[in-house]
Design a protein around this motif. Structure first.
Motif, PDB file in Angstrom:
ATOM      1  N   GLY A 119       5.951   3.709  -1.059  1.00 50.57           N
ATOM      2  CA  GLY A 119       6.604   2.962   0.009  1.00 50.57           C
ATOM      3  C   GLY A 119       5.805   3.098   1.290  1.00 50.57           C
ATOM      4  N   ILE A 120       6.003   2.167   2.212  1.00 51.03           N
ATOM      5  CA  ILE A 120       5.286   2.222   3.482  1.00 51.03           C
ATOM      6  C   ILE A 120       5.766   3.414   4.302  1.00 51.03           C
ATOM      7  CG2 ILE A 120       4.900  -0.274   3.503  1.00 51.03           C
ATOM      8  CD1 ILE A 120       7.085  -0.475   5.654  1.00 51.03           C
ATOM      9  N   ARG A 121       5.087   3.681   5.402  1.00 51.12           N
ATOM     10  CA  ARG A 121       5.428   4.807   6.258  1.00 51.12           C
ATOM     11  C   ARG A 121       6.866   4.703   6.774  1.00 51.12           C
ATOM     12  NH1 ARG A 121       0.302   3.487   6.781  1.00 51.12           N
ATOM     13  NH2 ARG A 121      -1.306   5.093   6.932  1.00 51.12           N
ATOM     14  N   ARG A 122       7.462   5.865   6.940  1.00 56.30           N
ATOM     15  CA  ARG A 122       8.770   6.018   7.587  1.00 56.30           C
ATOM     16  C   ARG A 122       9.928   5.416   6.789  1.00 56.30           C
ATOM     17  NH1 ARG A 122       5.034   6.346  11.784  1.00 56.30           N
ATOM     18  NH2 ARG A 122       4.383   4.205  11.507  1.00 56.30           N
ATOM     19  N   LEU A 123       9.791   5.370   5.465  1.00 52.08           N
ATOM     20  CA  LEU A 123      10.909   4.937   4.617  1.00 52.08           C
ATOM     21  C   LEU A 123      11.664   6.115   4.006  1.00 52.08           C
ATOM     22  CD1 LEU A 123       9.773   1.738   2.686  1.00 52.08           C
ATOM     23  CD2 LEU A 123      11.300   1.927   4.647  1.00 52.08           C
ATOM     24  N   GLY A 124      11.237   7.336   4.300  1.00 52.21           N
ATOM     25  CA  GLY A 124      11.988   8.498   3.832  1.00 52.21           C
ATOM     26  C   GLY A 124      11.516   9.074   2.514  1.00 52.21           C
ATOM     27  N   LEU A 143      -6.982  -2.602   4.992  1.00 52.88           N
ATOM     28  CA  LEU A 143      -5.722  -2.526   5.736  1.00 52.88           C
ATOM     29  C   LEU A 143      -4.525  -2.719   4.809  1.00 52.88           C
ATOM     30  CD1 LEU A 143      -6.684  -4.388   9.031  1.00 52.88           C
ATOM     31  CD2 LEU A 143      -6.094  -1.971   8.802  1.00 52.88           C
ATOM     32  N   LEU A 144      -4.684  -3.525   3.773  1.00 52.20           N
ATOM     33  CA  LEU A 144      -3.629  -3.653   2.769  1.00 52.20           C
ATOM     34  C   LEU A 144      -3.455  -2.331   2.021  1.00 52.20           C
ATOM     35  CD1 LEU A 144      -4.531  -7.167   1.310  1.00 52.20           C
ATOM     36  CD2 LEU A 144      -2.464  -6.620   2.587  1.00 52.20           C
ATOM     37  N   LYS A 145      -4.567  -1.700   1.654  1.00 53.49           N
ATOM     38  CA  LYS A 145      -4.497  -0.429   0.936  1.00 53.49           C
ATOM     39  C   LYS A 145      -3.865   0.659   1.796  1.00 53.49           C
ATOM     40  CE  LYS A 145      -8.487  -1.091  -2.120  1.00 53.49           C
ATOM     41  NZ  LYS A 145      -9.845  -0.586  -2.464  1.00 53.49           N
ATOM     42  N   TYR A 146      -4.190   0.659   3.092  1.00 51.47           N
ATOM     43  CA  TYR A 146      -3.661   1.683   3.975  1.00 51.47           C
ATOM     44  C   TYR A 146      -2.184   1.457   4.306  1.00 51.47           C
ATOM     45  CZ  TYR A 146      -8.590   2.805   4.854  1.00 51.47           C
ATOM     46  OH  TYR A 146      -9.902   3.148   4.722  1.00 51.47           O
ATOM     47  N   GLY A 147      -1.646   0.292   3.950  1.00 49.28           N
ATOM     48  CA  GLY A 147      -0.234   0.010   4.194  1.00 49.28           C
ATOM     49  C   GLY A 147       0.054  -0.587   5.551  1.00 49.28           C
ATOM     50  N   TYR A 148      -0.983  -0.917   6.316  1.00 52.39           N
ATOM     51  CA  TYR A 148      -0.747  -1.504   7.638  1.00 52.39           C
ATOM     52  C   TYR A 148      -0.516  -3.004   7.564  1.00 52.39           C
ATOM     53  CZ  TYR A 148      -2.039   2.913   9.769  1.00 52.39           C
ATOM     54  OH  TYR A 148      -2.070   4.233  10.142  1.00 52.39           O
ATOM     55  N   LEU A 149      -0.972  -3.618   6.493  1.00 51.89           N
ATOM     56  CA  LEU A 149      -0.721  -5.033   6.266  1.00 51.89           C
ATOM     57  C   LEU A 149      -0.106  -5.213   4.890  1.00 51.89           C
ATOM     58  CD1 LEU A 149      -4.005  -6.849   7.454  1.00 51.89           C
ATOM     59  CD2 LEU A 149      -1.836  -6.655   8.697  1.00 51.89           C
ATOM     60  N   GLU A 150       0.610  -6.314   4.730  1.00 50.85           N
ATOM     61  CA  GLU A 150       1.012  -6.751   3.401  1.00 50.85           C
ATOM     62  C   GLU A 150       0.720  -8.236   3.287  1.00 50.85           C
ATOM     63  OE1 GLU A 150       5.126  -5.778   2.968  1.00 50.85           O
ATOM     64  OE2 GLU A 150       5.826  -7.487   4.151  1.00 50.85           O
ATOM     65  N   LYS A 151       0.608  -8.711   2.069  1.00 52.76           N
ATOM     66  CA  LYS A 151       0.235 -10.108   1.846  1.00 52.76           C
ATOM     67  C   LYS A 151       1.223 -10.759   0.898  1.00 52.76           C
ATOM     68  CE  LYS A 151      -3.642 -13.021   0.340  1.00 52.76           C
ATOM     69  NZ  LYS A 151      -4.976 -13.032  -0.310  1.00 52.76           N
ATOM     70  N   ARG A 152       1.714 -11.907   1.317  1.00 56.06           N
ATOM     71  CA  ARG A 152       2.595 -12.708   0.465  1.00 56.06           C
ATOM     72  C   ARG A 152       2.023 -14.114   0.413  1.00 56.06           C
ATOM     73  NH1 ARG A 152       8.752 -10.789   2.229  1.00 56.06           N
ATOM     74  NH2 ARG A 152       8.457  -8.581   1.675  1.00 56.06           N
ATOM     75  N   GLY A 153       1.645 -14.547  -0.782  1.00 58.20           N
ATOM     76  CA  GLY A 153       0.956 -15.821  -0.886  1.00 58.20           C
ATOM     77  C   GLY A 153      -0.372 -15.735  -0.162  1.00 58.20           C
ATOM     78  N   ASN A 154      -0.584 -16.645   0.770  1.00 63.76           N
ATOM     79  CA  ASN A 154      -1.824 -16.661   1.546  1.00 63.76           C
ATOM     80  C   ASN A 154      -1.633 -16.131   2.959  1.00 63.76           C
ATOM     81  OD1 ASN A 154      -3.420 -17.862  -0.518  1.00 63.76           O
ATOM     82  ND2 ASN A 154      -2.506 -19.859  -0.043  1.00 63.76           N
ATOM     83  N   GLU A 155      -0.495 -15.479   3.212  1.00 66.34           N
ATOM     84  CA  GLU A 155      -0.207 -15.037   4.570  1.00 66.34           C
ATOM     85  C   GLU A 155      -0.128 -13.519   4.652  1.00 66.34           C
ATOM     86  OE1 GLU A 155       3.257 -17.002   6.039  1.00 66.34           O
ATOM     87  OE2 GLU A 155       2.240 -18.960   6.212  1.00 66.34           O
ATOM     88  N   TYR A 156      -0.684 -12.986   5.742  1.00 65.20           N
ATOM     89  CA  TYR A 156      -0.672 -11.555   6.018  1.00 65.20           C
ATOM     90  C   TYR A 156       0.374 -11.250   7.080  1.00 65.20           C
ATOM     91  CZ  TYR A 156      -5.203 -11.492   3.635  1.00 65.20           C
ATOM     92  OH  TYR A 156      -6.208 -11.606   2.717  1.00 65.20           O
ATOM     93  N   ASP A 189       5.859  -3.193   9.242  1.00 64.99           N
ATOM     94  CA  ASP A 189       6.699  -2.376  10.120  1.00 64.99           C
ATOM     95  C   ASP A 189       6.845  -3.091  11.458  1.00 64.99           C
ATOM     96  OD1 ASP A 189       7.588  -0.472  12.047  1.00 64.99           O
ATOM     97  OD2 ASP A 189       6.909   1.168  10.780  1.00 64.99           O
ATOM     98  N   PRO A 190       8.061  -3.501  11.834  1.00 64.25           N
ATOM     99  CA  PRO A 190       8.240  -4.280  13.070  1.00 64.25           C
ATOM    100  C   PRO A 190       7.885  -3.513  14.332  1.00 64.25           C
ATOM    101  CG  PRO A 190      10.362  -3.564  12.215  1.00 64.25           C
ATOM    102  CD  PRO A 190       9.341  -3.227  11.171  1.00 64.25           C
TER     103      PRO A 190
END
Length: 368
Positions: free
Chosen positions: A39-44, A336-349, A353-354
């Motif tokens: 899971g991404i950062r700060r999810l417990g 950045l995807l591997k580090y969890g700072y970005l995610e990708k859905r379809g063709n959009e990054y 984390d808001p």
């Protein structure tokens, strides 16, 4: 309490996660050798791991790999072996017979000395031999020894093929279950190489337990219960505004609840303080990454400002820092995807984390 800022250790302080705890216990009961908490950062993840280990009723060792890496600059085998044994001895310290049998098994290892709840080595330890002894002890006691590596992706930076050691244990040591957590999910998968035929763990089965952010109604309920625990009743609108800004990330929801409910700041003061603290924390997390390449920071800035496609992100980066070839740019995005700072859905990054998104949007590029 729910708003305790430290990782939780008891189920009653852990909001929900019943399914994840049940799946963890099921994997242990079935004798599975490899469990991944993702899971991404700060999810417990650390809180879930603490509670799952405590409730497993099995002897366990828990090692914070990130802390070891930043303390020592690498993860020497001797340090890791000592941490495993110290933690394992501590978890069986209240079960005298079990502890004495463990000490007896370990005493057969040349150069290993046990003093109280810690071990010392007179020679370079053989971690494979140590794991063999632990597995033999656990099997004889009809138990499983759980070895948990929190933020396990840092093992890849040690210069030692710990993935090969884990593969050996998975194949040959039925008394041990490894649990690996990772907020840099892509980096953890790269380290393990479960789908990479060139890696030692290729083809091995791993139980993946993925933590998701809270749904909106869960976030609202989490804050409402937490405020009830500390005896205050903020307005519904305040809770809704906090949930809107923090979007189900339990770490941020907990921090807001602590500031608003425990420190008794007003809603606006709590949100301002949260973002001030978050800016320092996130900058600290990002700084080492940006030191490797300023383009990482500018890519995140581009996405935070609404550039979501490969081409528009690249245009922004080139406008700020000059030309970069397509292959190099794609590698930066992939990292950045591997580090969890970005995610990708379809063709959009996007930035998942808001709070990170808001902080990055407001940081000045001159800082980079």
């Amino acid at each position: 309490m729910l708003f305790d800022l430290q990782p939780k250790t008891r189920r009653e302080d852990l909001y929900d996660r019943e399914n994840e705890l049940s799946e963890f216990q099921n994997a242990v009961n079935l004798g599975e050798n490899l469990i991944l908490l993702l899971g991404i950062r700060r999810l417990g993840k650390s809180s879930l791991l603490n509670v799952a280990l405590a409730e497993s009723e099995m002897p366990y060792a828990k090692i914070d790999v990130r802390s070891l890496y930043f303390t020592h600059g690498s993860i020497p085998q001797e340090i890791l072996a000592r941490k495993i044994l110290d933690s394992l001895l501590a978890t069986v310290s209240g079960r005298k017979s079990l502890r004495l049998k463990l000490e007896k098994v370990l005493s057969s290892i040349r150069g290993l000395r046990i003093s109280g709840l810690s071990v010392e080595f007179d020679r370079k330890p053989d971690l494979a031999e140590i794991l063999e002894k632990i597995s033999s002890w656990a099997e004889n006691e009809n138990l499983r020894a759980i070895i948990a590596f929190d933020e396990a992706q840092y093992l890849r930076l040690s210069g030692i093929r710990y993935d090969g050691l884990i593969a050996y244990a998975v194949d040959n040591l039925p008394g041990i279950t490894f649990v690996l957590t990772g907020s840099e999910v892509g980096m953890l998968h790269d380290f393990l190489g479960l789908e990479n035929p060139k890696k030692p763990l290729f083809g091995r089965y791993a139980r993946e337990i993925v933590l998701q952010r809270f749904r909106r109604e869960e976030s609202v309920d989490f804050l409402a219960r937490g405020f009830e625990e500390v005896g205050i009743e903020p307005g519904r609108q305040e809770i809704e505004e906090a949930v809107e800004s923090l979007d189900g990330i339990v770490g941020w929801l907990t921090m807001y609840g602590y500031l608003r409910g425990v420190r008794e700041l007003s809603h606006s003061e709590a949100m301002d303080e949260l973002f001030n603290m978050a800016e320092k924390l996130i900058w600290e997390e990002l700084s080492s990454l940006i030191q490797n390449s300023r383009r990482y920071g500018v890519i995140l800035k581009a996405v935070a400002m609404g550039n979501v496609r490969w081409s528009t992100i690249k245009e922004y980066v080139e406008f700020k820092l000059g030309p970069v070839n397509d292959a190099k740019f794609s590698i930066l995005l992939k990292n950045l995807l591997k580090y969890g700072y970005l995610e990708k859905r379809g063709n959009e990054y996007s930035i998942p984390d808001p709070v990170v998104k808001e902080v990055v949007k407001n940081l000045q590029l001159t800082l980079w």
